[in-house]
Design a protein around this motif. Structure first.
Motif, mmCIF file in Angstrom:
data_model
loop_
_atom_site.group_PDB
_atom_site.id
_atom_site.type_symbol
_atom_site.label_atom_id
_atom_site.label_comp_id
_atom_site.label_asym_id
_atom_site.label_seq_id
_atom_site.Cartn_x
_atom_site.Cartn_y
_atom_site.Cartn_z
ATOM 1 N N ALA A 366 0.786 -1.205 -0.063
ATOM 2 C CA ALA A 366 0.093 0.063 0.187
ATOM 3 C C ALA A 366 0.747 1.333 0.039
ATOM 4 N N LEU A 367 2.093 1.168 0.961
ATOM 5 C CA LEU A 367 2.963 2.408 0.833
ATOM 6 C C LEU A 367 3.628 2.707 -0.488
ATOM 7 N N ALA A 368 4.089 1.630 -1.040
ATOM 8 C CA ALA A 368 4.738 1.685 -2.230
ATOM 9 C C ALA A 368 3.891 2.166 -3.371
ATOM 10 N N SER A 369 2.776 1.762 -3.421
ATOM 11 C CA SER A 369 1.927 2.537 -4.392
ATOM 12 C C SER A 369 1.632 3.781 -4.332
ATOM 13 N N ALA A 370 1.885 4.514 -3.197
ATOM 14 C CA ALA A 370 1.628 5.945 -3.187
ATOM 15 C C ALA A 370 3.521 6.605 -3.272
ATOM 16 N N ALA A 371 4.367 5.726 -3.358
ATOM 17 C CA ALA A 371 5.613 6.161 -3.618
ATOM 18 C C ALA A 371 5.891 7.268 -5.000
ATOM 19 N N ASP A 372 6.638 8.390 -4.845
ATOM 20 C CA ASP A 372 6.602 9.050 -6.044
ATOM 21 C C ASP A 372 7.949 8.747 -6.688
ATOM 22 N N TRP A 373 7.676 8.630 -7.956
ATOM 23 C CA TRP A 373 8.862 8.252 -9.151
ATOM 24 C C TRP A 373 8.949 9.327 -10.205
ATOM 25 N N PHE A 374 10.200 9.868 -10.321
ATOM 26 C CA PHE A 374 10.115 10.936 -11.160
ATOM 27 C C PHE A 374 10.849 10.557 -12.518
ATOM 28 N N GLY A 375 10.688 9.281 -12.988
ATOM 29 C CA GLY A 375 11.301 8.852 -14.194
ATOM 30 C C GLY A 375 11.276 7.443 -14.348
ATOM 31 N N ALA A 376 11.767 6.568 -15.330
ATOM 32 C CA ALA A 376 11.949 5.308 -15.118
ATOM 33 C C ALA A 376 12.754 4.912 -14.054
ATOM 34 N N PRO A 377 12.469 3.816 -13.313
ATOM 35 C CA PRO A 377 13.567 3.226 -12.302
ATOM 36 C C PRO A 377 14.969 2.923 -12.833
ATOM 37 N N LEU A 490 17.601 14.623 -6.132
ATOM 38 C CA LEU A 490 18.382 13.254 -6.280
ATOM 39 C C LEU A 490 17.861 12.113 -6.813
ATOM 40 N N CYS A 491 16.702 11.580 -6.206
ATOM 41 C CA CYS A 491 15.907 10.483 -6.634
ATOM 42 C C CYS A 491 15.770 10.255 -8.488
ATOM 43 N N ALA A 492 15.281 11.827 -8.858
ATOM 44 C CA ALA A 492 15.089 11.936 -10.252
ATOM 45 C C ALA A 492 16.340 11.879 -11.126
ATOM 46 N N ARG A 493 17.582 12.151 -10.520
ATOM 47 C CA ARG A 493 18.789 11.809 -11.148
ATOM 48 C C ARG A 493 19.083 10.389 -11.309
ATOM 49 N N ASN A 494 18.943 9.493 -10.353
ATOM 50 C CA ASN A 494 19.520 8.057 -10.027
ATOM 51 C C ASN A 494 18.197 7.352 -10.284
ATOM 52 N N GLY A 495 17.042 7.539 -10.499
ATOM 53 C CA GLY A 495 15.999 6.679 -11.075
ATOM 54 C C GLY A 495 15.477 5.910 -9.470
ATOM 55 N N TRP A 496 15.366 6.557 -8.651
ATOM 56 C CA TRP A 496 14.921 5.976 -7.030
ATOM 57 C C TRP A 496 13.578 6.509 -7.030
ATOM 58 N N GLY A 497 12.739 5.947 -6.197
ATOM 59 C CA GLY A 497 11.540 6.124 -5.821
ATOM 60 C C GLY A 497 11.683 6.957 -4.435
ATOM 61 N N LEU A 498 10.686 7.891 -4.072
ATOM 62 C CA LEU A 498 10.659 8.643 -2.853
ATOM 63 C C LEU A 498 9.507 8.537 -2.133
ATOM 64 N N LEU A 499 9.686 7.893 -0.810
ATOM 65 C CA LEU A 499 8.489 7.700 -0.027
ATOM 66 C C LEU A 499 8.691 8.351 1.317
ATOM 67 N N ILE A 500 7.782 9.382 1.505
ATOM 68 C CA ILE A 500 7.498 10.130 2.691
ATOM 69 C C ILE A 500 6.433 9.664 3.648
ATOM 70 N N THR A 501 6.692 8.964 4.684
ATOM 71 C CA THR A 501 5.557 8.175 5.375
ATOM 72 C C THR A 501 5.752 8.444 6.980
ATOM 73 N N ASP A 502 4.835 8.079 7.727
ATOM 74 C CA ASP A 502 4.798 7.814 9.273
ATOM 75 C C ASP A 502 4.871 6.312 9.434
ATOM 76 N N GLY A 503 5.078 5.414 8.556
ATOM 77 C CA GLY A 503 4.937 3.977 8.579
ATOM 78 C C GLY A 503 3.564 3.416 8.222
ATOM 79 N N THR A 504 2.560 4.280 8.279
ATOM 80 C CA THR A 504 1.190 3.858 7.991
ATOM 81 C C THR A 504 0.543 4.808 6.740
ATOM 82 N N ARG A 505 0.730 6.109 6.858
ATOM 83 C CA ARG A 505 0.159 6.852 5.858
ATOM 84 C C ARG A 505 1.516 7.754 4.952
ATOM 85 N N THR A 506 1.200 8.245 4.099
ATOM 86 C CA THR A 506 2.117 8.891 3.168
ATOM 87 C C THR A 506 1.872 10.302 2.916
ATOM 88 N N LEU A 507 2.852 10.916 2.325
ATOM 89 C CA LEU A 507 2.589 12.322 2.046
ATOM 90 C C LEU A 507 1.502 12.590 1.147
#
Length: 584
Positions: A366-377, A490-507
């Motif tokens: 559920a959390l991963a589905s809300a992670a931000d990706w700024f391009g191809a992984p 940084l994530c956009a340059r490296n093809g990483w996802g970004l997840l901001i969370t409290d462990g249950t909910r996300t940004l």
């Protein structure tokens, strides 16, 4: 004369109906009398029977567990109508069937009759056919007199013939004991009954071990002891049952069932039949003197030979047949019970871990589905390139937690971070992770600073996700949004996802939190003219169900700037960047 003594005072008078058969009408009178509150002594006078006879009769009308004695049975029968109709006649019929079965066993001298599937002459003919030998009349008579031949007659000719041929071809002789053993335990002649095979759960070994154990019990000629052991051990088509349950079935006391079980074990110790001898030989090898881990071995043998049966007698019987005296066998049984308790404890622990892993995997999905990706992984960084760049500050909620997945201690600075560590450690989609893996530069309030993201997680698919763990109401603070913007770059340059969370909910969950339109309009109108302090916000929202969660959602949606220490809310901050692409 009062019915208790003779006319001449020579002694007690014998009741007229003592020893006579009870009919249904008399039982009906007995039930009616008990229901009317009469005692057994009073009823005995009316029935012209002794008190012991009355006690026996009333015990036939109640369940065995309520029939410890006649008085208790009568008291139970008197109370029973209050709970609804009671079919005492059905209980009487069950008691009669149990007595009839017991009489049949006793009439047979307590010995079970062997069913015959073929004639002894058929066994002789088969032996001669397979071996090619002809028996003289004298040898034939000796052959027919063998107990093993009578045991072989319990099997049909079509079962005996292939076993005989297989043994003859393999060994060049056909011994009767081997023939019988391989008939009741197919594959016994070639089975590996070593401890290694038993411990490894080799299917052929386990099957032969079970068949051999069942055959040895089946050689027990004591009918009642055999019936009890079969029910206790789950043999002969029975499910394993407790002593009280068997006692109820046979209308006996649990103590009597225990005595019959002990008698069966004792008679098997002196048994000289083929399966019993082979079973004892195998057990002597597996559990003999000075065997290491004897309790673990006994437990494994009991679970293999008698699956589902209670450890006593499933473990006691093999221990005794292996040559242990009663005291040694019971000591070993106690140790085996301790081993079983530890195994069950470990199994419960494994189940808890499996449940936790399942919940963690669902939560990560559920959390991963809300992670931000700024391009191809892109590719995840090499593990050798990652290490914790700073030590945590010793505070009330900081510390270390041992990660089973990483095999090392992991540092955390808050309970929120610890919650995320638990999630990463148990979620099946996470291959590895690193706390505070790198430093990122960012600007806030006119100054350039550095911050350390909380985690970098690598999924089993090889994707990297940078994770920032914050309490949900701290997520929209201006200083944190400045950090996230730098992390997003940084994530956009490296093809990483970004997840901001409290462990249950996300940004993104926080951003979508619903807020009353009127409340948003009030705050927006005020911010168009000035920055707001906490008293300002409180006054504007007075009379509404306003929460800090509402304010956090509005800050994210409108790009406001929210500071603490001192409290300031301003319009015009740069919104958090939206992802340009999203990947699972």
């Amino acid at each position: 004369m009062d019915g208790t003594g003779s006319a001449d005072g020579a002694g007690p008078a014998v009741p007229e109906r003592r020893g006579l058969r009870w009919d249904l009408a008399e039982f009906e009178r007995l039930v009616a009398g008990i229901g009317a509150g009469a005692s057994l002594e009073e009823l005995g006078a009316g029935h012209q029977r002794g008190v012991s006879g009355m006690r026996w009769a009333v015990r036939q009308l109640v369940p065995p567990e309520e029939a410890s004695d006649g008085e208790a049975a009568a008291a139970w029968l008197a109370r029973r109508p209050a709970d609804g109709p009671y079919d005492w006649q059905a209980r009487l019929e069950e008691s009669r069937r149990a007595r009839a079965a017991g009489k049949k066993d006793r009439a047979a001298g307590g010995r079970r009759a062997r069913p015959e599937a073929c004639e002894p002459a058929t066994v002789v003919a088969l032996w001669q056919e397979v071996t090619g030998h002809r028996l003289s009349p004298g040898r034939r008579a000796e052959f027919l007199d063998r107990a093993t031949v009578r045991d072989l007659t319990a099997h049909p000719e079509e079962t005996l013939r292939p076993v005989a041929r297989r043994l003859w071809q393999a060994y060049g002789h056909l011994l009767l004991d081997a023939w019988l053993l391989d008939t009741v335990c197919p594959g016994y002649a070639t089975a590996d009954l070593s401890w290694e095979a038993v411990a490894d759960g080799v299917p052929d070994t386990a099957t032969v071990l079970r068949d051999l154990a069942a055959a040895s019990v089946d050689e027990l000629r004591d009918a009642r002891a055999h019936a009890v052991l079969c029910r206790r051990l789950g043999l002969d088509g029975h499910d394993p049952r407790s002593q009280p349950a068997i006692a109820q079935e046979f209308s006996l006391s649990a103590q009597r069932i225990s005595q019959l079980q002990a008698r069966g074990v004792a008679r098997m110790l002196g048994g000289r039949r083929p399966a019993t001898l082979a079973w004892r030989e195998a057990l002597g090898t597996l559990l003999g003197e000075d065997r290491p881990h004897a309790a673990e071995r006994l437990l494994t043998i009991a679970e293999t030979a008698f699956p589902g049966a209670p450890l006593n007698p499933a473990g006691l019987l093999p221990a005794r047949l292996a040559g242990k005296d009663d005291a040694e066998a019971r000591r070993l049984l106690k140790e085996a019970a301790g081993v079983l308790a530890e195994r069950r404890k470990e199994e419960r622990r494994r189940r808890r871990l499996a449940d936790r892993a399942e919940r963690a995997s669902a939560r990560w999905a559920a959390l991963a589905s809300a992670a931000d990706w700024f391009g191809a992984p892109g590719a995840a960084p090499d593990p050798a390139e990652l290490t914790a760049l700073r030590e945590v500050n010793p505070r009330e909620h900081s510390g270390t937690w041992y990660s089973q997945k990483l095999g090392r201690e992991v540092q955390y600075e808050s309970q929120t971070e610890l919650q995320v560590i638990h999630l990463l450690d148990h979620a099946g989609q996470i291959a590895r992770y690193q706390e505070q893996p790198l430093a990122i530069g960012y600007r806030h309030a006119g100054r350039t600073r550095s911050y350390y993201p909380d985690f970098l997680a690598v999924t089993t698919e090889g994707h990297a996700v940078l994770i920032e763990a914050k309490p949900q109401c701290d997520i929209p603070l201006a200083v944190n949004l400045a950090k996230y913007r730098a992390a997003a770059g940084l994530c956009a340059r490296n093809g990483w996802g970004l997840l901001i969370t409290d462990g249950t909910r996300t940004l993104r969950d926080l951003e979508r939190h619903p807020v009353a339109t009127e409340l948003e309009q009030r705050l927006r109108a005020a911010l168009d003219t000035r920055e707001l302090t906490w008293p300002d916000v409180r006054d504007i929202t007075r009379g509404t169900a306003f929460t800090s969660l509402d304010l956090a959602a509005l800050v994210l949606r409108n790009g406001w700037q929210w500071e603490l220490g001192p409290y300031r809310l301003r319009a015009g901050s740069q919104p958090f960047p939206k992802p340009r692409a999203h990947s699972g």
